[in-house]
Design an enzyme around this catalytic site. Sequence first.
Site, PDB file in Angstrom:
ATOM      1  N   HIS A 132       0.892  -1.130  -0.061  1.00  0.00           N
ATOM      2  CA  HIS A 132      -0.099   0.042   0.120  1.00  0.00           C
ATOM      3  C   HIS A 132       0.858   1.151   0.059  1.00  0.00           C
ATOM      4  CE1 HIS A 132      -4.135  -1.364   0.040  1.00  0.00           C
ATOM      5  NE2 HIS A 132      -4.003  -2.445   0.854  1.00  0.00           N
ATOM      6  N   ASP A 162       0.085   7.321  -3.446  1.00  0.00           N
ATOM      7  CA  ASP A 162      -0.877   6.604  -4.696  1.00  0.00           C
ATOM      8  C   ASP A 162      -1.164   8.010  -5.510  1.00  0.00           C
ATOM      9  OD1 ASP A 162      -1.363   4.440  -3.415  1.00  0.00           O
ATOM     10  OD2 ASP A 162      -3.124   5.035  -2.662  1.00  0.00           O
TER      11      ASP A 162
END
Length: 382
Positions: A132, A162
């Site tokens: 992640h 991200d």
Amino acid sequence: MSLGQGTGPLRGVRVVELAGLGPGPHACTILADLGADVIRIDRPGGQPLVGPRDFLTRGRPSVTLDLKHPGAVATVLRLVESADLLVEGLRPGVTERLGLGPDDCLIRNPRLVYGRMTGWGQTGPLASSAGHDISYLAVSGVLHGLGQDPSRPHFPTNLLGDFGGGSTYLVIGLLAALHGARASGQGQVVDAAIVDGAAHLDLMGASHRAMGLATERRTSNLLDGGAPYYDIYETADGRHLAVGALEPQFYAALLDGLGLRESAPDRDDPANYPALRELFAATIATRSLADWTAVFEGTDACVAPVLTPTEAAAHPHLAERATYVDRGRGLEPAPAPRFSRTPAGLGSPPPERAGADTVEALTAWGIEDVEALLASGAAVQI
């Protein structure tokens, strides 16, 4: 449904999106905001958390195809034939196993730019591992220096990995490769890895470390809270004031606003930093955020209130620029950046559910046997 509805500079660019989570959808939202005609291919049942308030799905229709069905794979390949870009964010090797890998698609359309969004990239020992945002920042070396706590790093939700090192760099790569494809007639694969992009974002930090102007120790540098005149301070009402008075003239305006021109120790001597920080903290704690905002408004002290997103949308500057908009589904950021001749515009709101536009969107993209796809189970209309 007309093609190329957008008003932005990417009007007429066609994009096939194999739906995923996080940075891939964000990249496609950017493309759609800038005018591209994006068709989103969702799996049956859709993605978690996707719905009418998921702004990462705005601006394009949702088509549900079961990519385990040969007819669905064949349909995606037909869409690819007229597309400029394809975006996928699956683990390395997944689209190849589906029959939708780069080789499969580039045979159909040699001019296609095939964008791959992952955390670790397509190669390397970790390429097939789960991860992640926080994982990618940790391994890239970027997480180590984040936060104003010398004892441990802090992470900025998933904005930096991200969307900073991920979707932003994917879009840069897609547009660069699209330019190249239009000049050469040859497409290519864009391997956008969050670890690569996050590291690249730290280019200035790397420069400062190489020049001996910064260290790898947290809160010891100019922009990481090491300097008391570039930090965040609590106000009397428990809110926070952001102070960024780096240059001497801005620092002078800060001292004037705080009423400390005569009493503040010399900032050019790092030995004075603890006393200076304590003085700033004690002074700022005596008044409310609204009071300090009024004091510094219109000055060049580089002092700003730390606002919530709701407050930010109502701030006079952001309100005049319409930085946030509300179309009845909650506040959402407007498209960025701004263009003088071909302004970007908000497209359709997020679909009510995955597959809401299957028939209409496939038909608009030239797929003629949609009813047969529905009957076979390759496609689903919700």
